[in-house]
Design an enzyme around this catalytic site. Structure first.
Site, PDB file in Angstrom:
ATOM      1  N   LYS A  38       0.836  -1.211   0.000  1.00  0.00           N
ATOM      2  CA  LYS A  38       0.000   0.000   0.000  1.00  0.00           C
ATOM      3  C   LYS A  38       0.869   1.259   0.000  1.00  0.00           C
ATOM      4  CE  LYS A  38      -0.414  -0.306   5.050  1.00  0.00           C
ATOM      5  NZ  LYS A  38      -1.201  -0.902   6.140  1.00  0.00           N
ATOM      6  N   ARG A 136     -10.384  -0.300  15.262  1.00  0.00           N
ATOM      7  CA  ARG A 136     -10.266   0.556  14.079  1.00  0.00           C
ATOM      8  C   ARG A 136     -11.268   0.068  13.041  1.00  0.00           C
ATOM      9  NH1 ARG A 136      -4.470   1.121  11.080  1.00  0.00           N
ATOM     10  NH2 ARG A 136      -5.045  -0.935  10.285  1.00  0.00           N
ATOM     11  N   TYR A 264      12.824  31.702   5.021  1.00  0.00           N
ATOM     12  CA  TYR A 264      11.550  32.405   5.206  1.00  0.00           C
ATOM     13  C   TYR A 264      11.313  32.827   6.653  1.00  0.00           C
ATOM     14  CZ  TYR A 264       9.781  31.142   0.548  1.00  0.00           C
ATOM     15  OH  TYR A 264       9.576  31.010  -0.800  1.00  0.00           O
ATOM     16  N   MET A 313       9.138  24.846   0.411  1.00  0.00           N
ATOM     17  CA  MET A 313       8.438  23.844  -0.391  1.00  0.00           C
ATOM     18  C   MET A 313       9.414  22.988  -1.191  1.00  0.00           C
ATOM     19  SD  MET A 313       5.526  24.295  -3.324  1.00  0.00           S
ATOM     20  CE  MET A 313       4.403  25.206  -2.287  1.00  0.00           C
TER      21      MET A 313
HETATM   22  C1  LIG Z   1      -0.415  -1.872   6.900  1.00  0.00           C
HETATM   23  C2  LIG Z   1      -0.941  -3.148   7.409  1.00  0.00           C
HETATM   24  C3  LIG Z   1      -0.089  -4.264   7.598  1.00  0.00           C
HETATM   25  C4  LIG Z   1       1.424  -4.169   7.491  1.00  0.00           C
HETATM   26  O1  LIG Z   1       1.986  -3.781   8.714  1.00  0.00           O
HETATM   27  P1  LIG Z   1       3.550  -3.629   8.931  1.00  0.00           P
HETATM   28  O2  LIG Z   1       3.706  -3.192  10.332  1.00  0.00           O
HETATM   29  O3  LIG Z   1       4.011  -2.589   7.954  1.00  0.00           O
HETATM   30  O4  LIG Z   1       4.154  -4.963   8.639  1.00  0.00           O
HETATM   31  C5  LIG Z   1      -0.677  -5.471   7.946  1.00  0.00           C
HETATM   32  N1  LIG Z   1      -2.019  -5.573   8.125  1.00  0.00           N
HETATM   33  C6  LIG Z   1      -2.851  -4.525   7.998  1.00  0.00           C
HETATM   34  C7  LIG Z   1      -4.308  -4.701   8.252  1.00  0.00           C
HETATM   35  C8  LIG Z   1      -2.345  -3.269   7.654  1.00  0.00           C
HETATM   36  O5  LIG Z   1      -3.168  -2.216   7.544  1.00  0.00           O
END
Ligand SMILES: *Cc1c(COP(=O)(O)O)cnc(C)c1O
Length: 368
Positions: A38, A136, A264, A313
């Site tokens: 991701k 979550r 800045y 930036m």
């Molecule tokens: C991002 C994520 C992972 C990966 O976690 P890491 O700590 O980067 O290995 C695994 N499971 C879920 C549900 C996640 O959102």
């Protein structure tokens, strides 16, 4: 690697292979490996990383959102792709691209079943996410009977896995809590399997879970940060190798007199003679403003140089008063020695945040 001539993020595929093999060596032969790619492969390049891992023995991929999965399919990734947090508006696209949804509450379960049925799907693979304490996403234990009753007479979908996510797998002070999550997951998933009458895969561990809780590897593990070279602990970080090196160069050197300011809002004011270098990397490249004003530093010819004044930036200025260097020289923002984790710590952040922030403007280069 030749010296950088502009800001580049070098990705070391040999390090990726090393990390994959190290994590894999922690698993039983029958535990599958899901690679989490991701957020552009944690800020590297999801498609390149997934293509490389597809040729090793990775079984599954995961992304957070549907458009990330579509990009992988368009790049030729054929292995199964779990979408961890799909939005219902994208369910049709998800099916079109053979992506597999994580379903975490009654609303998304029902909407997915409706769409899969309308699309005339049969046994479409779905993944049921249980909440075991992270609070979550995920069904609660007392939703399970509803899920079962809902799935009983439906052919459109089939549960390919049941999974959950640990809240504190890297924090051994929370071991009792984590063991509780593991037990609760084992119990609820077992109840579900009995009621379903078939055997979906079970998975629970992220990278720190793989390293700290071998008893919870189950049928598959989901690793992100470990593949990219961080183990969330000093001991494990030695066995892993950060795959990304962020480099830039010195665009210009200034000699600053006492009383002058830099950057800045005149945030930095010099109280003596000083030499500064201006670098072509700024908050639009992922070096946030919190790294400014003496917090973060980079290395120039092996020596640490603090970021001074406000982060702009497109640029930062660094203090090179006692460092031998010239315009055009390479500057390391983070690498395997001075890591993204080290830099992130200067602003109380974590490797995850820094590496995923490196923006798409920064050129990616692959080696090995
Ligand atoms: C991002 C994520 C992972 C990966 O976690 P890491 O700590 O980067 O290995 C695994 N499971 C879920 C549900 C996640 O959102």
């Amino acid at each position: 690697m030749p010296k950088a001539q502009e800001t580049v993020l070098e990705i070391d595929l040999k390090a990726l292979k090393n990390n994959f093999e190290y994590l894999k060596s922690k698993l039983n032969d029958n535990t599958k490996f899901l690679a989490v790619v991701k957020a552009f492969g944690y800020g590297s390049d999801a498609c390149k990383i997934a293509k490389f891992l597809q040729n090793l023995s990775v079984d599954y991929f995961a992304v957070a959102y549907v458009n990330e999965g579509v990009a992988l399919r368009n790049a030729g990734i054929a292995k199964p792709i779990l979408v961890l947090h799909p939005q219902t508006v994208n369910f049709k696209t998800l099916i079109e691209y053979c992506l597999e949804p994580s379903l975490y509450n009654v609303k998304v379960l029902n909407e997915f079943i409706t769409i899969a049925s309308a699309e005339k799907q049969n046994n479409y693979p779905i993944h049921i996410k249980l909440n075991t304490g992270l609070n979550r996403l995920g069904f609660w234990e007392n939703d399970v009977d509803y899920i079962i009753s809902k799935l009983k007479n439906i052919d459109a979908v089939k549960v390919k896995s049941v999974f959950s996510h640990l809240a504190a797998s890297e924090d051994l002070n929370e071991k009792a809590f984590t063991l509780n999550q593991i037990n609760s997951f084992k119990k609820t998933s077992k109840y579900m399997i009995n009621a379903l009458g078939y055997l979906p895969m079970l998975h629970l561990c992220n990278t720190s879970g793989i390293l700290n809780y071998p008893e919870a590897h189950l049928d598959m593990v989901r690793s992100g940060i470990g593949l990219y070279g961080f183990g969330n602990s000093e001991k494990e970080t030695k066995n892993l190798k950060p795959i990304a090196t962020l480099k830039t160069i010195i665009s210009q050197i200034h000699l600053i007199e006492k009383g002058e300011s830099v950057g800045y809002n005149r945030a930095f004011k010099s109280n003596g003679f000083l030499k500064t270098a201006t670098l072509p990397i700024g908050h639009a490249d992922g070096i946030g403003r919190q790294y400014g004003n003496g917090k973060g530093f980079v290395t120039v010819n092996g020596q640490k140089a603090k970021i001074i004044g406000n982060v702009c930036m497109d640029m930062i200025m660094i203090n090179i008063t006692n460092i031998e260097c010239k315009e055009g020289d390479e500057v390391v923002v983070f690498d395997v020695n001075y890591t993204a984790e080290d830099l992130a710590e200067t602003v109380n952040s974590i490797s995850y945040e820094l590496i995923t922030s490196i923006s798409q403007r920064v050129k990616r280069i692959f080696k090995n």
